[in-house]
Motif scaffolding. Structure first.
Motif, short mmCIF file in Angstrom:
data_model
loop_
_atom_site.label_atom_id
_atom_site.label_comp_id
_atom_site.label_asym_id
_atom_site.label_seq_id
_atom_site.Cartn_x
_atom_site.Cartn_y
_atom_site.Cartn_z
N ASP A 182 1.17 -0.94 0.22
CA ASP A 182 -0.34 0.00 0.14
C ASP A 182 0.72 0.93 -0.08
OD1 ASP A 182 -2.27 2.15 0.56
OD2 ASP A 182 -2.57 1.42 2.31
N PHE A 183 1.41 1.85 -1.55
CA PHE A 183 1.80 2.81 -1.09
C PHE A 183 0.93 3.84 -2.11
CE2 PHE A 183 2.27 0.56 -5.18
CZ PHE A 183 2.57 1.62 -6.25
N LYS A 184 2.15 5.48 -1.91
CA LYS A 184 1.76 6.78 -2.45
C LYS A 184 2.89 7.35 -2.87
CE LYS A 184 1.03 10.01 -0.14
NZ LYS A 184 0.06 11.03 0.61
N THR A 185 2.59 7.30 -4.40
CA THR A 185 3.19 8.25 -5.39
C THR A 185 2.99 9.66 -5.39
OG1 THR A 185 3.70 6.72 -6.57
CG2 THR A 185 4.48 8.01 -7.01
N LYS A 186 3.99 10.35 -6.04
CA LYS A 186 3.73 11.80 -5.58
C LYS A 186 4.62 12.45 -6.50
CE LYS A 186 2.42 16.05 -3.18
NZ LYS A 186 1.36 16.49 -1.72
N ILE A 187 4.27 13.81 -7.51
CA ILE A 187 5.26 14.32 -8.38
C ILE A 187 5.05 15.20 -7.87
CG2 ILE A 187 5.74 15.16 -10.80
CD1 ILE A 187 5.27 11.95 -10.10
N LYS A 188 6.23 16.36 -7.63
CA LYS A 188 6.40 17.60 -6.83
C LYS A 188 6.43 18.31 -7.51
CE LYS A 188 9.12 17.17 -3.03
NZ LYS A 188 10.59 17.42 -2.30
N LYS A 189 6.48 20.02 -8.06
CA LYS A 189 6.97 20.57 -8.46
C LYS A 189 7.81 20.65 -9.67
CE LYS A 189 3.30 24.18 -6.47
NZ LYS A 189 3.53 25.46 -5.88
N ASP A 190 8.56 20.34 -9.13
CA ASP A 190 10.14 20.12 -9.86
C ASP A 190 10.68 18.76 -10.31
OD1 ASP A 190 10.96 18.41 -7.48
OD2 ASP A 190 12.73 19.22 -6.97
N LYS A 191 9.22 17.89 -10.29
CA LYS A 191 9.27 16.49 -11.16
C LYS A 191 10.07 15.68 -10.08
CE LYS A 191 7.49 18.01 -14.90
NZ LYS A 191 5.80 17.73 -14.65
N THR A 192 10.61 16.20 -8.76
CA THR A 192 11.05 15.09 -8.34
C THR A 192 9.65 13.62 -8.12
OG1 THR A 192 12.16 16.10 -7.46
CG2 THR A 192 11.87 14.24 -5.74
N THR A 193 9.79 12.35 -7.65
CA THR A 193 9.09 11.65 -7.41
C THR A 193 8.80 11.00 -6.00
OG1 THR A 193 9.09 10.63 -9.89
CG2 THR A 193 8.36 9.26 -7.22
N LEU A 194 8.33 11.47 -5.07
CA LEU A 194 8.06 10.69 -3.80
C LEU A 194 7.42 9.76 -3.53
CD1 LEU A 194 9.11 11.79 -0.96
CD2 LEU A 194 6.77 13.37 -0.93
N VAL A 195 7.73 8.59 -3.03
CA VAL A 195 7.24 7.59 -2.25
C VAL A 195 6.66 7.45 -1.23
CG1 VAL A 195 6.96 4.93 -3.47
CG2 VAL A 195 7.76 6.65 -4.84
N TYR B 81 0.01 15.29 8.31
CA TYR B 81 0.67 16.95 8.26
C TYR B 81 1.76 16.28 7.01
CZ TYR B 81 0.19 18.04 13.09
OH TYR B 81 0.06 18.45 14.42
N VAL B 82 2.07 17.12 6.06
CA VAL B 82 2.29 17.66 5.21
C VAL B 82 3.53 18.68 5.49
CG1 VAL B 82 2.72 18.21 2.38
CG2 VAL B 82 0.96 16.80 3.74
N TYR B 83 4.54 18.92 4.84
CA TYR B 83 5.47 19.45 5.10
C TYR B 83 6.23 20.17 3.77
CZ TYR B 83 6.37 16.77 9.40
OH TYR B 83 5.78 16.64 11.60
N GLU B 84 6.61 21.35 4.59
CA GLU B 84 7.47 22.39 3.00
C GLU B 84 7.84 21.40 1.54
OE1 GLU B 84 6.39 24.97 2.92
OE2 GLU B 84 5.51 25.86 4.87
N LEU C 96 7.40 23.44 13.41
CA LEU C 96 8.20 22.03 12.54
C LEU C 96 8.47 22.50 10.67
CD1 LEU C 96 6.27 19.60 14.92
CD2 LEU C 96 8.72 20.15 15.25
N GLY C 97 7.63 23.37 10.27
CA GLY C 97 8.14 24.02 9.18
C GLY C 97 6.61 22.93 8.57
N ILE C 98 4.88 23.08 9.21
CA ILE C 98 4.27 22.36 8.46
C ILE C 98 3.55 22.87 7.00
CG2 ILE C 98 2.52 20.78 8.71
CD1 ILE C 98 3.12 19.93 11.43
N LYS C 99 3.70 22.68 5.42
CA LYS C 99 3.02 23.61 5.01
C LYS C 99 1.34 23.40 4.70
CE LYS C 99 3.10 23.96 0.06
NZ LYS C 99 3.19 22.79 -1.46
N TYR C 100 1.37 21.94 5.57
CA TYR C 100 -0.83 21.90 5.68
C TYR C 100 -0.77 20.57 5.96
CZ TYR C 100 -0.47 20.07 1.51
OH TYR C 100 0.23 19.33 -0.76
N LEU C 101 -2.15 21.07 6.74
CA LEU C 101 -3.11 19.19 7.40
C LEU C 101 -3.30 19.10 6.11
CD1 LEU C 101 -3.13 18.34 10.32
CD2 LEU C 101 -5.30 19.16 10.47
#
Length: 475
Positions: free
Chosen positions: A198-211, A345-348, A299-304
């Motif tokens: 069970d995983f999540k893949t996310k594309i950041k603005k700079d095209k970084t792949t976050l898993v 929490y989603v961080y910066e 803590l540098g949290i971007k949003y909840l």
């Protein structure tokens, strides 16, 4: 003799060729990849042939692989597992099984995006995208479900019938599907000895792949290097860089801390005798108790990240919000029922913590029962006071003309209201513990009491009595 020997040689060669072809076909048949489809009420082999082969008359091709299970090809029972050869499948690979708000699809080779509809069939190279505050779930023929978050775009790209998608923007959550991105390849490890991923893949603005991996193990591949991400860890691969070493997912928001913060709130106003209010820690109060603004600074949290679903597995998400401040949150109107929620929490740097433990709440919008037995509508009251009495559901708060009154254990209430001469409106309001309100209004009129004349009252009785006494005296 020579001629007979030549014929025998030809026959032997022909026989060997036929035997080789037969054995080859048998070997190919043994290597046929099959998918299992669970039979539901009303299903038939004809229906499966129409769905998967787009030709109901081809049902014998499916029956061929199910003879041991299905004795009567015209009768298949619910819960049976019917095998369908992958090689026979047409190029449709998935269906849209859930849509919320604005979801669009684009057919292979076309440039225009069209509005997606439920149960729409998707083919190889088709695209699907979600807009703001929207989501979509797509289900592959083999059963894999991919959940797209808001502002996401994927292209379906099957590889040798493998469930594969290309994520161009946004995020998705999956279990067994292979995910392609601009900077990496995401491959879940599928094995009977391992937990189902069970995983999540996310594309950041700079095209970084976050898993982020919540269960099982997932491989992140980039620039020829492979990193295995275990359960409870995360990693990322920047464009043109090898994957980074996995790190533990940040801890989830502490809901127990929220409860402690709520306990520090000023005490509620004291109520009079018999007036009891049961305190309930609900979703909105918990968010406030998290003191998100303070944590955000430290803590540098971007949003909840808040998710609300109608099921504890969060397959049917009804709210998926990213809150920059608690003041932004306003729960949408939901149908009556039980709901489940979790937050993270989603961080910066776009890293997201684990989700908090799942909590639930119940939505009840049905107003409480309320009966007012006195006074009646348009009743004329020959007094300056009127008795108001009735009954409501147990545990409700009742107000009469905005004044709270006592309600007994059976829901019965009684009070007296002062009237002004002429027309008056009596408003009775009952509110249950969920905040649902029932209101009954009575229009009544206060009138002067009728003045009784001497002869219409006790005067006539006195007169008759005196006359009787006089008559007796004379006689």
């Amino acid at each position: 003799m020579w001629l007979m020997g030549k014929k025998a040689t030809i026959l032997i060669i022909t026989f060997m060729a036929i035997l080789s072809l037969f054995l080859l076909s048998q070997a190919q048949e043994e290597r046929v990849e099959l998918i299992e489809v669970t039979v539901k009420k009303g299903d038939t082999l004809h229906k499966f042939a129409e769905i998967y082969l787009r030709d109901p008359s081809r049902w014998p091709e499916i029956y061929k692989y199910n003879k041991e299970l299905v004795k009567n090809p015209h009768l298949i029972l619910p819960a049976m597992k019917i095998k369908v050869p992958v090689g026979l499948l047409k190029d449709e690979i998935a269906d849209i099984i859930r849509i919320r708000n604005k979801v669009r699809t684009r057919k292979r080779g076309e440039s225009e995006w069209e509005r997606a509809v439920l149960r729409m069939r998707l083919f190889s190279e088709d695209g699907i995208r979600t807009l703001s505050d929207s989501l979509a779930h797509i289900k592959f023929i083999k059963g894999e479900i991919i959940r797209l978050g808001e502002n996401s775009l994927v292209i379906l790209r099957p590889e040798e019938k493998e469930e594969t998608v290309e994520l161009l923007s946004g995020e998705l959550r999956a279990s067994e599907a292979k995910v392609l991105t601009a900077s990496a390849i995401v491959e879940p490890q599928i094995s009977p000895t391992l937990a189902k991923p069970d995983f999540k893949t996310k594309i950041k603005k700079d095209k970084t792949t976050l898993v982020s991996v919540y269960k099982g193990k997932v491989d992140l591949i980039s620039q020829g290097e492979r990193v295995t991400i275990p359960e409870g860890f995360m990693s990322q691969a920047k464009l043109d860089y090898a994957p980074e070493k996995p790190i533990a997912l940040p801890p989830p928001p502490d809901l127990d801390q929220a409860k402690e913060e709520l306990a520090k709130k000023p005490a509620a106003p004291e109520l009079g005798e018999q007036e009891v209010v049961e305190e309930e820690i609900n979703l909105e109060e918990t968010l406030v108790g998290l003191d998100f603004s303070e944590k955000k600074r430290r803590l540098g949290i971007k949003y909840l990240h808040l998710q609300v679903a109608s099921d504890p597995e969060f397959m049917d998400i009804v709210e998926d919000k990213r809150l920059k401040s608690i003041a932004e949150y306003q729960r949408r109107k939901l149908p009556d029922g039980e709901y489940f929620w979790r937050i993270s929490y989603v961080y910066e740097d776009e890293f997201e913590s684990k989700y908090s433990p799942v909590r639930s709440f119940t939505v009840v919008t049905t107003p409480p029962g309320l009966e007012v037995s006195s006074p009646q509508e348009r009743e004329k009251i020959p007094d300056e006071f009127v008795k108001v009495k009735g009954r409501t559901d147990e545990g409700c708060i009742v107000r009469v003309n905005d004044k709270r009154i006592y309600v007994d254990e059976e829901g019965k209430f009684f009070t007296v209201v002062h009237l002004t001469l002429g027309k008056n409106i009596i408003t009775v309001q009952s509110e249950d513990e969920k905040g649902n309100v029932a209101i009954v209004k009575r229009k009544i009129e206060a009138v002067h009491p009728k003045k009784r004349s001497f002869w219409g009252g006790p005067g006539i009785a006195i007169t008759i009595g005196l006359m009787a006494i006089i008559l007796i005296s004379v006689l």
